[in-house]
Design a protein around this motif. Structure first.
Motif, PDB file in Angstrom:
ATOM      1  N   GLU A  79       0.837  -1.196   0.000  1.00 47.24           N
ATOM      2  CA  GLU A  79       0.000   0.000   0.000  1.00 47.24           C
ATOM      3  C   GLU A  79       0.878   1.255   0.000  1.00 47.24           C
ATOM      4  OE1 GLU A  79      -3.672   1.938   2.616  1.00 47.24           O
ATOM      5  OE2 GLU A  79      -2.854  -0.030   3.126  1.00 47.24           O
ATOM      6  N   GLY A  80       0.565   2.200  -0.875  1.00 43.40           N
ATOM      7  CA  GLY A  80       1.309   3.454  -0.937  1.00 43.40           C
ATOM      8  C   GLY A  80       2.584   3.384  -1.749  1.00 43.40           C
ATOM      9  N   GLN A  81       2.925   2.210  -2.290  1.00 41.82           N
ATOM     10  CA  GLN A  81       4.179   2.036  -3.021  1.00 41.82           C
ATOM     11  C   GLN A  81       4.084   2.699  -4.400  1.00 41.82           C
ATOM     12  OE1 GLN A  81       5.243  -2.126  -3.631  1.00 41.82           O
ATOM     13  NE2 GLN A  81       7.341  -1.691  -3.004  1.00 41.82           N
ATOM     14  N   ASN A  82       5.141   3.460  -4.766  1.00 44.06           N
ATOM     15  CA  ASN A  82       5.132   4.038  -6.104  1.00 44.06           C
ATOM     16  C   ASN A  82       5.887   3.122  -7.076  1.00 44.06           C
ATOM     17  OD1 ASN A  82       7.908   4.551  -5.945  1.00 44.06           O
ATOM     18  ND2 ASN A  82       7.633   6.684  -5.345  1.00 44.06           N
ATOM     19  N   VAL A  83       5.878   3.495  -8.344  1.00 44.37           N
ATOM     20  CA  VAL A  83       6.450   2.630  -9.381  1.00 44.37           C
ATOM     21  C   VAL A  83       7.940   2.387  -9.146  1.00 44.37           C
ATOM     22  CG1 VAL A  83       7.002   2.487 -11.844  1.00 44.37           C
ATOM     23  CG2 VAL A  83       4.733   3.257 -11.116  1.00 44.37           C
ATOM     24  N   LEU A  84       8.694   3.461  -8.844  1.00 45.94           N
ATOM     25  CA  LEU A  84      10.141   3.326  -8.655  1.00 45.94           C
ATOM     26  C   LEU A  84      10.454   2.407  -7.473  1.00 45.94           C
ATOM     27  CD1 LEU A  84      12.972   4.217  -9.570  1.00 45.94           C
ATOM     28  CD2 LEU A  84      12.815   6.078  -7.905  1.00 45.94           C
ATOM     29  N   ASP A  85       9.739   2.599  -6.356  1.00 45.61           N
ATOM     30  CA  ASP A  85       9.975   1.754  -5.170  1.00 45.61           C
ATOM     31  C   ASP A  85       9.668   0.295  -5.479  1.00 45.61           C
ATOM     32  OD1 ASP A  85      10.780   3.855  -3.605  1.00 45.61           O
ATOM     33  OD2 ASP A  85       8.793   4.243  -2.765  1.00 45.61           O
ATOM     34  N   TYR A  86       8.580   0.066  -6.232  1.00 40.87           N
ATOM     35  CA  TYR A  86       8.186  -1.307  -6.550  1.00 40.87           C
ATOM     36  C   TYR A  86       9.203  -1.967  -7.482  1.00 40.87           C
ATOM     37  CZ  TYR A  86       5.557  -5.207  -8.535  1.00 40.87           C
ATOM     38  OH  TYR A  86       5.181  -6.451  -8.965  1.00 40.87           O
ATOM     39  N   VAL A  87       9.575  -1.265  -8.549  1.00 37.67           N
ATOM     40  CA  VAL A  87      10.470  -1.836  -9.556  1.00 37.67           C
ATOM     41  C   VAL A  87      11.832  -2.165  -8.966  1.00 37.67           C
ATOM     42  CG1 VAL A  87      11.759  -1.272 -11.654  1.00 37.67           C
ATOM     43  CG2 VAL A  87       9.322  -0.828 -11.558  1.00 37.67           C
ATOM     44  N   LEU A  88      12.302  -1.332  -8.039  1.00 38.85           N
ATOM     45  CA  LEU A  88      13.643  -1.520  -7.490  1.00 38.85           C
ATOM     46  C   LEU A  88      13.620  -2.049  -6.059  1.00 38.85           C
ATOM     47  CD1 LEU A  88      15.351   1.652  -8.989  1.00 38.85           C
ATOM     48  CD2 LEU A  88      15.469  -0.683  -9.818  1.00 38.85           C
ATOM     49  N   SER A  89      12.510  -2.689  -5.681  1.00 42.55           N
ATOM     50  CA  SER A  89      12.430  -3.298  -4.343  1.00 42.55           C
ATOM     51  C   SER A  89      13.134  -4.646  -4.379  1.00 42.55           C
ATOM     52  CB  SER A  89      10.967  -3.462  -3.909  1.00 42.55           C
ATOM     53  OG  SER A  89      10.250  -4.208  -4.868  1.00 42.55           O
ATOM     54  N   SER A  90      14.451  -4.599  -4.321  1.00 39.44           N
ATOM     55  CA  SER A  90      15.273  -5.801  -4.454  1.00 39.44           C
ATOM     56  C   SER A  90      16.352  -5.792  -3.388  1.00 39.44           C
ATOM     57  CB  SER A  90      15.901  -5.835  -5.854  1.00 39.44           C
ATOM     58  OG  SER A  90      16.919  -6.792  -5.933  1.00 39.44           O
ATOM     59  N   ASP A  91      16.870  -6.989  -3.075  1.00 35.10           N
ATOM     60  CA  ASP A  91      17.975  -7.098  -2.113  1.00 35.10           C
ATOM     61  C   ASP A  91      19.315  -6.745  -2.750  1.00 35.10           C
ATOM     62  OD1 ASP A  91      16.204  -7.960  -0.180  1.00 35.10           O
ATOM     63  OD2 ASP A  91      16.465 -10.079  -0.673  1.00 35.10           O
ATOM     64  N   SER A  92      19.342  -6.530  -4.054  1.00 34.07           N
ATOM     65  CA  SER A  92      20.595  -6.241  -4.750  1.00 34.07           C
ATOM     66  C   SER A  92      21.147  -4.878  -4.338  1.00 34.07           C
ATOM     67  CB  SER A  92      20.365  -6.255  -6.265  1.00 34.07           C
ATOM     68  OG  SER A  92      21.433  -5.651  -6.945  1.00 34.07           O
ATOM     69  N   PRO A  93      22.400  -4.812  -3.825  1.00 30.63           N
ATOM     70  CA  PRO A  93      23.000  -3.519  -3.459  1.00 30.63           C
ATOM     71  C   PRO A  93      23.106  -2.578  -4.644  1.00 30.63           C
ATOM     72  CG  PRO A  93      24.283  -5.361  -2.572  1.00 30.63           C
ATOM     73  CD  PRO A  93      23.289  -5.944  -3.517  1.00 30.63           C
ATOM     74  N   ILE A  94      23.383  -3.137  -5.828  1.00 33.73           N
ATOM     75  CA  ILE A  94      23.505  -2.285  -7.024  1.00 33.73           C
ATOM     76  C   ILE A  94      22.163  -1.643  -7.360  1.00 33.73           C
ATOM     77  CG2 ILE A  94      23.881  -2.349  -9.525  1.00 33.73           C
ATOM     78  CD1 ILE A  94      26.148  -4.297  -9.061  1.00 33.73           C
ATOM     79  N   PHE A 146       8.665  -0.619 -22.055  1.00 32.66           N
ATOM     80  CA  PHE A 146       7.287  -0.863 -21.635  1.00 32.66           C
ATOM     81  C   PHE A 146       6.520   0.433 -21.366  1.00 32.66           C
ATOM     82  CE2 PHE A 146       9.360  -4.923 -20.289  1.00 32.66           C
ATOM     83  CZ  PHE A 146       8.729  -5.704 -21.235  1.00 32.66           C
ATOM     84  N   LYS A 147       7.094   1.552 -21.847  1.00 30.78           N
ATOM     85  CA  LYS A 147       6.426   2.857 -21.807  1.00 30.78           C
ATOM     86  C   LYS A 147       6.007   3.251 -20.395  1.00 30.78           C
ATOM     87  CE  LYS A 147       4.976   2.244 -26.583  1.00 30.78           C
ATOM     88  NZ  LYS A 147       3.891   2.070 -27.540  1.00 30.78           N
ATOM     89  N   ILE A 148       6.931   3.036 -19.466  1.00 29.86           N
ATOM     90  CA  ILE A 148       6.714   3.442 -18.075  1.00 29.86           C
ATOM     91  C   ILE A 148       7.518   4.713 -17.856  1.00 29.86           C
ATOM     92  CG2 ILE A 148       6.984   2.780 -15.645  1.00 29.86           C
ATOM     93  CD1 ILE A 148       6.947  -0.180 -16.740  1.00 29.86           C
ATOM     94  N   GLU A 149       6.835   5.840 -17.851  1.00 28.77           N
ATOM     95  CA  GLU A 149       7.516   7.135 -17.832  1.00 28.77           C
ATOM     96  C   GLU A 149       7.495   7.796 -16.452  1.00 28.77           C
ATOM     97  OE1 GLU A 149       5.391   9.125 -20.889  1.00 28.77           O
ATOM     98  OE2 GLU A 149       6.283   7.950 -22.513  1.00 28.77           O
ATOM     99  N   ASP A 150       6.340   7.814 -15.826  1.00 29.65           N
ATOM    100  CA  ASP A 150       6.213   8.490 -14.525  1.00 29.65           C
ATOM    101  C   ASP A 150       6.430   7.476 -13.403  1.00 29.65           C
ATOM    102  OD1 ASP A 150       5.663  10.023 -12.334  1.00 29.65           O
ATOM    103  OD2 ASP A 150       3.600  10.528 -12.914  1.00 29.65           O
ATOM    104  N   THR A 151       7.678   7.374 -12.928  1.00 30.55           N
ATOM    105  CA  THR A 151       7.984   6.378 -11.894  1.00 30.55           C
ATOM    106  C   THR A 151       7.584   6.840 -10.500  1.00 30.55           C
ATOM    107  OG1 THR A 151      10.246   7.246 -11.741  1.00 30.55           O
ATOM    108  CG2 THR A 151       9.881   5.358 -13.205  1.00 30.55           C
ATOM    109  N   ALA A 152       7.068   8.072 -10.394  1.00 31.11           N
ATOM    110  CA  ALA A 152       6.598   8.565  -9.088  1.00 31.11           C
ATOM    111  C   ALA A 152       5.132   8.205  -8.855  1.00 31.11           C
ATOM    112  CB  ALA A 152       6.790  10.079  -8.998  1.00 31.11           C
ATOM    113  N   GLN A 153       4.448   7.674  -9.882  1.00 24.68           N
ATOM    114  CA  GLN A 153       3.043   7.289  -9.734  1.00 24.68           C
ATOM    115  C   GLN A 153       2.872   6.194  -8.690  1.00 24.68           C
ATOM    116  OE1 GLN A 153       2.153   6.537 -14.059  1.00 24.68           O
ATOM    117  NE2 GLN A 153       0.141   7.272 -13.443  1.00 24.68           N
TER     118      GLN A 153
END
Length: 632
Positions: A79-94, A146-153
């Motif tokens: 809940e409340g997660q934006n596109v950038l947080d979701y896409v990069l919600s990974s354990d990878s340090p990079i 994949f035409k994902i432009e607004d990652t703050a949504q």
């Protein structure tokens, strides 16, 4: 290296087994498709492999040294997660460094304070330290594709299709060792699907996927696993090769069953004439008879959807658009469009998401008004409109009640009258399933029921908006056969290129800004046309560049190519052409089924990836030398 082993896996849905005692494995580099009918538990099995569902018995073993990524049909997010947080919600340090950098970059476009800029400096330094710029470029490449432009949504604000595209981006960005994809092409437009095909072909990822997209299966997969009646059949090669071998297997099985039936008739005659006093030999023969009976009854039941429509009469005048205009504010949907629809016409609609395809379909049926022009509808038109959203079923109702609401006795095209029970049997709903609640149906079963409700209205003008989503391959094949014989008009919007190629006569190309062009041909012909146009553009640019080069030759340049660089520059163009030819040859081997063994398929796939990388490298070097040669 073995990545995955499924051993005697069994899963029940209530008392019904979805699958029983199935076993298979996946090796590194394999790209495997799982094929089965709707309701047999494909998605459940994928979730079990990913650790999101438990088995009732059996074991799933995953190599402890690998990572697994899962694309679900319905993505889940916090809940409340934006596109950038979701896409990069990974354990990878990079990826963590990329996430912080992108967030700081977004903040700096809105706030120029010292504190924000300092945070951007820290994030940039971390990117340098982690050498994360390649990862950042990959993130941008995939999001752009994949035409994902607004990652703050916020994720919750996106449509279901947008959420699926974001979820697909996330799993590709993570680059797991084993990639599990459940219907990855749903909600993608055709350009996105073709980009994904090329990306996965070049990738060294191991893949397990479920999809109904037959072109996608043909071009990506090196092995097909078919689940039929709780039995696993493994076919090496792509989809075309699988279809060929499946037909051979079923033909051989039919011969075996027929022989058993003939022998059983003789044995049955012996059993009936046999005296009551049974000796040891007689008991042995009785046991053999029961085994023979089991084998004779093992023939594959003809469980195919049977689609028939007593089509309403279609008059001479069907539907006519004359100088039609439609827009939403400044966005044009249709700009001066005229067309007369004809009997037995098959039209495919092609265009990017958001250009107005669904609005156009609603204009056809009159549910969407127009701004200018006229739409004249024939008096005999009966629409059958299969929408993307589908029918909103009451979850607490039973399947049979949905059909009873439409008809109690339905007349088929051959004049026979069927009850709701008999109708549902033709759409592969067993008596048990007919009295089940809607809430228990799989996604594919819901779509099959929805299709049934559409066709029961005896339409003569079918409008199909993404009809192939969630339908299994057998149902798709029967639907295609039905539509080929259908005497009315058919309008199709679909990302399924195989489905479109098989059915349509011509295409409406939605180019944006209200422009609709009529292309006389199938989708594959349209793609070939676009490729030729692109080739001609490149040739024109090349000729233009040559002309410019002649002018530049006489000008002095601050830097010139060395003798060695000049030789390299001249050789690169021929090398690139040779590599492109090799790439086409390898792609042909994978798609035409000429390579069949797993080792050969894996070797060809790996070689193809290497050739593509080499083309990219040589092209970059050619551009560098070209810039120097022409005084850039």
């Amino acid at each position: 290296m073995n990545l995955l082993s499924v051993d005697n896996a069994t899963k029940y849905w209530g008392e019904k087994p979805l699958y029983e005692n199935i076993s298979f494995g996946i090796q590194q580099g394999q790209k495997v498709a799982l094929v089965a009918k709707n309701g047999t538990g494909k998605s459940t099995l994928l979730n079990s492999i990913a650790g999101k569902e438990s088995l009732d018995s059996g074991e799933i073993a995953i190599n402890k040294d690998i990572t697994v990524g899962l694309l679900e049909q319905e993505p889940k997010f916090e809940e409340g997660q934006n596109v950038l947080d979701y896409v990069l919600s990974s354990d990878s340090p990079i990826l963590g460094a990329v996430k912080n950098y992108e967030a700081a970059l977004q903040a700096s476009t809105l706030d120029y304070s010292d504190a924000v800029l300092k945070q951007l400096d820290i994030a940039t330094a971390k990117m340098e330290e982690m050498k994360a710029w390649d990862a950042e470029a990959r993130v941008k490449q995939i999001l752009t594709a994949f035409k994902i432009e607004d990652t703050a949504q916020k994720m919750v604000s996106l449509s279901g299709g947008q959420q699926k595209r974001v979820a697909l981006s996330k799993v590709l960005i993570e680059e797991p060792n084993l990639l599990i994809l459940d219907e990855p092409t749903n909600h993608l437009d055709l350009d996105m699907i073709e980009w994904l095909e090329e990306y996965l072909t070049r990738s060294k990822l191991s893949i397990l996927l479920v999809t109904h997209d037959r072109y996608f299966l043909d071009r990506i997969c090196t092995e097909i696993i078919e689940l039929v009646d709780s039995t696993i059949y493994t076919h090496q090669g792509n989809y075309s090769y699988y279809i060929e071998k499946k037909a051979e297997r079923e033909a051989n099985h039919a011969v075996t069953v027929e022989k058993a039936k003939n022998l059983m008739r003789k044995e049955l005659d012996w059993v009936r004439r046999m005296p009551k006093a049974r000796g040891t030999k007689q008991k042995y023969r009785m046991d053999a008879f029961h085994d023979l009976k089991k084998k004779a009854n093992s023939g594959k039941k003809d469980e195919k959807v049977q689609i028939q429509v007593n089509m309403s009469r279609l008059g001479k005048k069907i539907l006519e658009f004359e100088s039609v205009y439609k827009s939403f504010g400044t966005k044009k949907i249709v700009d001066d469009f005229s067309y007369i629809f004809k009997r037995k016409e098959r039209v495919g609609i092609v265009g990017d998401n958001g250009v107005g395809k669904s609005t156009f379909l609603n204009m056809l049926t009159g549910t969407e008004s127009i701004d200018e022009g006229t739409i004249t509808k024939g008096e005999t038109i009966v629409y059958g409109y299969y929408t993307q959203k589908g029918l909103s079923f009451d979850e607490d109702r039973k399947v049979i009640d949905v059909v009873r609401d439409i008809t109690e006795n339905h007349t088929m095209s051959d004049g026979t009258t069927l009850t709701p029970l008999q109708l549902l049997n033709k759409f592969l709903f067993t008596p048990e399933k007919q009295h089940s609640y809607i809430s228990t149906l799989s996604g594919g079963e819901r779509k099959r029921l929805y299709l049934c409700t559409i066709l029961l209205k005896n339409p003569n003008f079918l409008i199909l908006d993404e009809p192939t989503n969630d339908l299994d391959l057998d149902t798709l094949s029967v639907l295609e056969d039905f539509l080929e014989e259908f005497q009315g008009c058919v309008i199709v919007v679909t990302h399924d290129r195989y489905f479109m190629d098989k059915l349509v006569d011509h295409l409406f190309i939605f180019e944006g800004d209200g422009v609709i062009k009529d292309f006389n041909g199938k989708y594959s012909e349209y793609r070939a046309y676009l490729d030729e146009v692109e080739k001609q553009k490149k040739q024109a640019l090349k000729e233009e560049k040559k002309a410019d080069d002649k002018k530049v030759v006489q000008k002095t340049s601050s830097k010139k190519l060395s003798y060695k660089e000049q030789k390299e520059y001249e050789a690169l163009e021929q090398e690139i052409e040779t590599l492109e030819a090799k790439k086409e040859e390898l792609e042909g081997k994978l798609s035409d089924g000429s390579v069949t063994s797993p080792d050969d398929i894996r070797e060809v796939s790996e070689t193809l990836g290497q050739v593509m990388e080499e083309v990219d490298e040589k092209m970059m070097r050619w551009m560098e030398l070209d810039e120097i040669a022409n005084g850039g």
